[in-house]
Design an enzyme around this catalytic site. Structure first.
Site, PDB file in Angstrom:
ATOM      1  N   ARG A 150       0.852  -1.189   0.000  1.00  0.00           N
ATOM      2  CA  ARG A 150       0.000   0.000   0.000  1.00  0.00           C
ATOM      3  C   ARG A 150       0.891   1.242   0.000  1.00  0.00           C
ATOM      4  O   ARG A 150       2.107   1.146   0.074  1.00  0.00           O
ATOM      5  CB  ARG A 150      -0.943   0.007   1.205  1.00  0.00           C
ATOM      6  CG  ARG A 150      -0.261  -0.029   2.554  1.00  0.00           C
ATOM      7  CD  ARG A 150      -1.284  -0.254   3.663  1.00  0.00           C
ATOM      8  NE  ARG A 150      -0.663  -0.304   4.973  1.00  0.00           N
ATOM      9  CZ  ARG A 150      -1.276  -0.697   6.066  1.00  0.00           C
ATOM     10  NH1 ARG A 150      -2.531  -1.108   6.015  1.00  0.00           N
ATOM     11  NH2 ARG A 150      -0.656  -0.703   7.229  1.00  0.00           N
ATOM     12  N   THR A 152       3.011   4.113   1.175  1.00  0.00           N
ATOM     13  CA  THR A 152       3.753   4.290   2.429  1.00  0.00           C
ATOM     14  C   THR A 152       4.240   5.724   2.609  1.00  0.00           C
ATOM     15  O   THR A 152       4.753   6.076   3.664  1.00  0.00           O
ATOM     16  CB  THR A 152       5.006   3.397   2.439  1.00  0.00           C
ATOM     17  OG1 THR A 152       5.863   3.809   1.365  1.00  0.00           O
ATOM     18  CG2 THR A 152       4.647   1.933   2.297  1.00  0.00           C
ATOM     19  N   TRP A 163      12.629   3.900 -10.958  1.00  0.00           N
ATOM     20  CA  TRP A 163      11.911   3.681 -12.221  1.00  0.00           C
ATOM     21  C   TRP A 163      12.715   4.212 -13.406  1.00  0.00           C
ATOM     22  O   TRP A 163      12.690   3.622 -14.496  1.00  0.00           O
ATOM     23  CB  TRP A 163      10.523   4.321 -12.172  1.00  0.00           C
ATOM     24  CG  TRP A 163       9.578   3.504 -11.346  1.00  0.00           C
ATOM     25  CD1 TRP A 163       9.041   3.832 -10.138  1.00  0.00           C
ATOM     26  CD2 TRP A 163       9.113   2.181 -11.649  1.00  0.00           C
ATOM     27  NE1 TRP A 163       8.254   2.800  -9.681  1.00  0.00           N
ATOM     28  CE2 TRP A 163       8.277   1.776 -10.582  1.00  0.00           C
ATOM     29  CE3 TRP A 163       9.315   1.296 -12.713  1.00  0.00           C
ATOM     30  CZ2 TRP A 163       7.646   0.530 -10.549  1.00  0.00           C
ATOM     31  CZ3 TRP A 163       8.683   0.053 -12.685  1.00  0.00           C
ATOM     32  CH2 TRP A 163       7.862  -0.316 -11.608  1.00  0.00           C
ATOM     33  N   SER A 211       6.021  -1.884 -18.038  1.00  0.00           N
ATOM     34  CA  SER A 211       5.002  -0.842 -17.906  1.00  0.00           C
ATOM     35  C   SER A 211       3.792  -1.389 -17.146  1.00  0.00           C
ATOM     36  O   SER A 211       3.200  -0.706 -16.301  1.00  0.00           O
ATOM     37  CB  SER A 211       4.574  -0.360 -19.301  1.00  0.00           C
ATOM     38  OG  SER A 211       3.405   0.424 -19.218  1.00  0.00           O
ATOM     39  N   HIS A 214       4.626  -1.576 -13.486  1.00  0.00           N
ATOM     40  CA  HIS A 214       4.607  -0.208 -12.947  1.00  0.00           C
ATOM     41  C   HIS A 214       3.146   0.229 -12.716  1.00  0.00           C
ATOM     42  O   HIS A 214       2.815   0.771 -11.656  1.00  0.00           O
ATOM     43  CB  HIS A 214       5.293   0.719 -13.964  1.00  0.00           C
ATOM     44  CG  HIS A 214       5.649   2.063 -13.418  1.00  0.00           C
ATOM     45  ND1 HIS A 214       6.299   3.014 -14.163  1.00  0.00           N
ATOM     46  CD2 HIS A 214       5.427   2.644 -12.205  1.00  0.00           C
ATOM     47  CE1 HIS A 214       6.480   4.108 -13.429  1.00  0.00           C
ATOM     48  NE2 HIS A 214       5.955   3.910 -12.240  1.00  0.00           N
ATOM     49  N   ARG A 246      -2.239   9.433 -12.371  1.00  0.00           N
ATOM     50  CA  ARG A 246      -1.387   8.420 -12.994  1.00  0.00           C
ATOM     51  C   ARG A 246      -2.019   7.813 -14.252  1.00  0.00           C
ATOM     52  O   ARG A 246      -1.314   7.295 -15.104  1.00  0.00           O
ATOM     53  CB  ARG A 246      -1.082   7.305 -11.986  1.00  0.00           C
ATOM     54  CG  ARG A 246      -0.293   7.801 -10.780  1.00  0.00           C
ATOM     55  CD  ARG A 246      -0.253   6.751  -9.671  1.00  0.00           C
ATOM     56  NE  ARG A 246       0.276   7.254  -8.418  1.00  0.00           N
ATOM     57  CZ  ARG A 246       1.552   7.181  -8.045  1.00  0.00           C
ATOM     58  NH1 ARG A 246       2.442   6.639  -8.844  1.00  0.00           N
ATOM     59  NH2 ARG A 246       1.944   7.644  -6.869  1.00  0.00           N
ATOM     60  N   CYS A 353      12.469   2.170   0.551  1.00  0.00           N
ATOM     61  CA  CYS A 353      11.375   1.824   1.465  1.00  0.00           C
ATOM     62  C   CYS A 353      11.292   0.300   1.548  1.00  0.00           C
ATOM     63  O   CYS A 353      11.139  -0.367   0.530  1.00  0.00           O
ATOM     64  CB  CYS A 353      10.072   2.397   0.901  1.00  0.00           C
ATOM     65  SG  CYS A 353       8.583   1.655   1.540  1.00  0.00           S
ATOM     66  N   CYS A 356       8.122  -1.336   0.148  1.00  0.00           N
ATOM     67  CA  CYS A 356       8.115  -1.268  -1.323  1.00  0.00           C
ATOM     68  C   CYS A 356       9.139  -2.257  -1.890  1.00  0.00           C
ATOM     69  O   CYS A 356       8.925  -2.879  -2.927  1.00  0.00           O
ATOM     70  CB  CYS A 356       8.457   0.140  -1.807  1.00  0.00           C
ATOM     71  SG  CYS A 356       7.529   1.442  -0.967  1.00  0.00           S
TER      72      CYS A 356
END
Length: 409
Positions: A150, A152, A163, A211, A214, A246, A353, A356
């Site tokens: 989720r 963070t 990325w 992609s 992502h 996004r 993170c 993540c």
């Protein structure tokens, strides 16, 4: 805007939605809540191999709570049993006996032999991922249900650097595309996507898989966003504005719907891999071993039900279009494909993170396992119904990552 046919496929969005939402997802969710699939062993302390970076996210929600070892089922721990120093000095037979003793005397000889092969199996030549050394003292079990993916609060230049390096250095792209990536809403990837028509199907597919991954991660972050953070309570839920930034067609200059279609493309690739892996999991000698016999048998039945369902999907992606040209060129391209993906799996150790990083590592390993399955079709077809499957092997880590990554999609 996300409707109709997907590029490079005979499948459409509506068919996938109906199949996933009504048939597959409810069963898959049940599978992922079982003990075998909820515990993932991961080393979150590996140093970043590409740049010196000790900037770890200080935000509370970035932390991952590992499991105390007594909470992990015995059977799962036994599968990655680490010897004491004394045991290492013994002959190999004693090591095997000790490992098997730690597993369970009630296992059939065939399954015992399989456990040894799993722990020994070195698949570096056919692997698409840089695997963690699960015997490292830094590797710990994490309960995925207690550490959900989720939002963070991890964002900004550090997240963009990840990325950026994935797209810039590891995605096949037309040579004409050179542009700096600006931290923003992803406009910088737009030129790349528009020129994808000029490159071969394999390289285009590789870009679309990344992609799609992502997009998938961004959907999760938007769907489980920290909406309220006070001393008395935290509230997580869908953040529509974040999602629109996004994926909205206008805000992303037409790119958002394409990103979401790439998510469907990734779903199809992983669904295809599940259907192809059926013979490996169907063998009587294969067990999802946690130590609870009744539960293990029920979960294997559910797993096979899901795999048969995956196989029944009417509009599978046809991976025969991959690497189908000149044999020498195809082999070279396949190796390039593998090394690019392996690099991406290593970049995950640079994510600041920890939560993540956990989900990034798990999802890249899951996709890497799916690619390994698709490129091992000949070996899988030769697996005998009983006895060892030396040609093709999946470790428990790969199995857990494969199904959890697909669960994310």
């Amino acid at each position: 805007q996300v409707t109709g046919y997907l590029d490079d496929c005979t499948c459409d969005v509506e068919t996938i939605d109906a199949f996933n939402n009504y048939k597959l997802f409810p069963r898959l969710n049940e599978l992922l809540e079982s003990d075998y699939f909820r515990y993932y062993k991961v080393n979150l302390n590996k140093p970043c191999p590409f740049w010196n970076d000790s900037s770890h996210c200080g935000i509370r929600d970035c932390a991952v709570k590992p499991c105390p070892s007594n909470e992990v089922p015995d059977g799962i721990r036994a599968g990655s049993y680490k010897y004491s120093e004394e045991a290492n000095n013994l002959a190999e037979e004693c090591e095997e006996a000790e490992r098997l003793g730690a597993v369970d005397g009630s296992l059939s000889e065939e399954t015992q032999a399989a456990v040894v092969r799993w722990t020994r199996h070195d698949d570096s030549s056919d692997s698409f991922c840089e695997a963690d050394d699960i015997h490292s003292p830094d590797a710990e079990y994490v309960d995925l249900l207690l550490n959900p993916e989720r939002y963070t609060g991890y964002k900004g230049p550090d997240a963009w650097k990840i990325w950026n390096s994935i797209y810039e250095e590891n995605c096949f792209k037309p040579q004409s595309v050179k542009r700096p990536l600006a931290p923003g809403r992803g406009e910088s990837f737009i030129h790349l996507a528009k020129s994808l028509g000029n490159i071969c199907v394999e390289k285009r597919a590789f870009y679309r898989l990344i992609s799609g991954l992502h997009a998938s991660i961004n959907v999760h972050l938007s769907a489980r966003y920290l909406l309220q953070d006070t001393w008395s309570e935290k509230k997580w839920g869908p953040n529509v504005t974040e999602f629109q930034q996004r994926f909205d067609e206008v805000l992303t200059r037409g790119e958002g719907p394409r990103r979401l279609k790439n998510l469907y493309f990734l779903y199809l690739i992983e669904l295809r891999a599940l259907s192809k892996a059926l013979p490996f999991f169907e063998r009587p000698g294969f067990q999802l071993y946690t130590g609870n016999k009744v539960h293990d048998a029920e979960i294997k039945t559910l797993l096979l039900e899901i795999l048969h369902l995956a196989k029944s999907f009417p509009l599978h992606f046809d991976e025969k279009s991959f690497f189908a040209g000149n044999k020498k060129e195809a082999a070279k391209l396949k190796e390039e494909f593998r090394l690019h993906f392996k690099n991406i799996s290593r970049i995950m150790d640079c994510v600041g993170c920890f939560k993540c990083r956990l989900w990034g590592k798990l999802q890249t390993q899951g996709l890497g396992t799916a690619l390994k399955i698709l490129f091992s079709e000949n070996l899988i077809e030769k697996i005998p119904e009983s006895g060892p499957s030396y040609g093709f092997q999946l470790t428990r880590q790969e199995i857990v990552a494969l199904f959890n990554a697909f669960g994310r999609l």
